[in-house]
Design an enzyme around this catalytic site. Sequence first.
Site, PDB file in Angstrom:
ATOM      1  CE  LYS A   1     -11.943   0.396  -8.971  1.00 16.72           C
ATOM      2  NZ  LYS A   1     -10.747  -0.330  -8.483  1.00 16.72           N
TER       3      LYS A   1
ATOM      4  CG  LEU B   1      -0.525   0.815  -7.255  1.00 12.60           C
ATOM      5  CD1 LEU B   1      -2.042   0.801  -7.355  1.00 12.60           C
ATOM      6  CD2 LEU B   1       0.043  -0.582  -7.443  1.00 12.60           C
TER       7      LEU B   1
ATOM      8  N   GLY C   1      -5.667  -2.088  -4.690  1.00 13.47           N
ATOM      9  CA  GLY C   1      -4.974  -0.792  -4.644  1.00 13.47           C
ATOM     10  C   GLY C   1      -5.561   0.212  -5.622  1.00 13.47           C
ATOM     11  N   GLY C   2      -5.131   1.444  -5.453  1.00 10.52           N
ATOM     12  CA  GLY C   2      -5.636   2.518  -6.317  1.00 10.52           C
ATOM     13  C   GLY C   2      -6.579   3.413  -5.535  1.00 10.52           C
TER      14      GLY C   2
ATOM     15  CE1 TYR D   1     -13.147   3.354  -7.609  1.00 11.02           C
ATOM     16  CE2 TYR D   1     -15.537   3.507  -7.436  1.00 11.02           C
ATOM     17  CZ  TYR D   1     -14.346   2.858  -7.144  1.00 11.02           C
ATOM     18  OH  TYR D   1     -14.368   1.710  -6.398  1.00 11.02           O
TER      19      TYR D   1
ATOM     20  CG  ASP E   1      -2.204   0.775   1.016  1.00  7.91           C
ATOM     21  OD1 ASP E   1      -2.114   1.940   0.564  1.00  7.91           O
ATOM     22  OD2 ASP E   1      -3.288   0.231   1.270  1.00  7.91           O
TER      23      ASP E   1
ATOM     24  CB  SER F   1     -11.376   2.777  -3.181  1.00  8.99           C
ATOM     25  OG  SER F   1     -11.398   3.566  -2.024  1.00  8.99           O
TER      26      SER F   1
ATOM     27  NE  ARG G   1     -25.789   2.520  -4.826  1.00  7.51           N
ATOM     28  CZ  ARG G   1     -24.552   2.365  -4.381  1.00  7.51           C
ATOM     29  NH1 ARG G   1     -24.239   2.703  -3.136  1.00  7.51           N
ATOM     30  NH2 ARG G   1     -23.609   1.939  -5.181  1.00  7.51           N
TER      31      ARG G   1
HETATM   32  C1  15L Z   1     -17.220   1.532  -4.281  1.00  4.71           C
HETATM   33  O1  15L Z   1     -16.750   1.203  -5.361  1.00  4.71           O
HETATM   34  C2  15L Z   1     -16.371   2.165  -3.240  1.00  4.71           C
HETATM   35  O2  15L Z   1     -15.046   1.701  -3.267  1.00  4.71           O
HETATM   36  C3  15L Z   1     -16.952   2.007  -1.856  1.00  4.71           C
HETATM   37  O3  15L Z   1     -16.280   2.916  -1.005  1.00  4.71           O
HETATM   38  C4  15L Z   1     -18.457   2.263  -1.830  1.00  4.71           C
HETATM   39  O4  15L Z   1     -18.724   3.612  -2.145  1.00  4.71           O
HETATM   40  C5  15L Z   1     -19.141   1.340  -2.831  1.00  4.71           C
HETATM   41  O5  15L Z   1     -18.576   1.481  -4.111  1.00  4.71           O
HETATM   42  C6  15L Z   1     -20.657   1.582  -2.916  1.00  4.71           C
HETATM   43  O6  15L Z   1     -21.172   1.729  -4.035  1.00  4.71           O
HETATM   44  O7  15L Z   1     -21.297   1.519  -1.881  1.00  4.71           O
END
Ligand code: 15L
Length: 280
Positions: free
Chosen positions: A145, A57, A77-78, A141, A38, A80, A179
């Site tokens: 992904k 990274l 990692g990365g 973000y 990390d 998030s 959710r």
């Molecule tokens: C994610 O991808 C995040 O990394 C996490 O912190 C949450 O926000 C999660 O999604 C989510 O959608 O609840």
Amino acid sequence: MTASLPRPRVLLTGASGDVGTRLRPLLAQAYGPVRLSDVVEPRTPLAPGETFVRAELSDPAQVAEIVRDIDAIVHLGGFSVEGPWETILQANIVGLHALYEAALQAGVKRIVFASSNHAVGFYRRDRTIDHAVPPRPDTRYGVSKAFGEALGALYADKHGLRILNLRIGNVGDAPLDRRRLAIWITPADLMQLIRIGIEHPALRYEIVYGMSDNSRAWWDNRRAHELGYRPTGRSEAHAADILAREEQPDPIGDRFQGGSYCSQEFDHPEPGASGTGGTA
Ligand code: 15L
């Protein structure tokens, strides 16, 4: 793993984050010694068998160091969550490419990539989607992904790396809100998916959803089940508690799977009415 196979040497990136910290004991139990990495120190003291190597990274030399003598990478990692483009670019695009390239050079065989539900966050909640739908990212973000899943496909198809992409919902001891009743996953169920990524003999390249056995799910996770996934977490056990809580309405976020990630910076009047796939 059967007793006759050698234990894979595993690297966990993003080991100091919340999910990484939860996974550490589960990985140690399954695989013995694990290398952690990390940009910041681990949150809890190293257990016997754990080693920690700090690495950026986006620095290829540091990445080459952490992947040396490793069979399988669990890449958490990365960056998030949503963030500025420069941050996402360095951590999740440049950094991920550096990791894949270093893994290839070092002879790493498998990568379990922590993708995210936000790669497909702009699908509506009244639609059930499976692993084969095109990406509909809800953020920069989420775009990173989707990029990660595509990069994995390239390294699988061109170089034979075995890749499991986990479109993770939300990891925790209990769902946090309505959710998350649909997308919650327990650490133990996440570990089950990771073991499929590291051990399944027929795995080449797959995308599955990282959720427990949630009856309110909007994902068809049959691919994970075909690969042997048998989740034990059930979000419905928490439903009464969650539904009794007041929640702030979010007129945009409540329509889409990605929730508030969709409503951030949202600035046009007809959500999901245009673009590829028409209404999501
Ligand atoms: C994610 O991808 C995040 O990394 C996490 O912190 C949450 O926000 C999660 O999604 C989510 O959608 O609840």
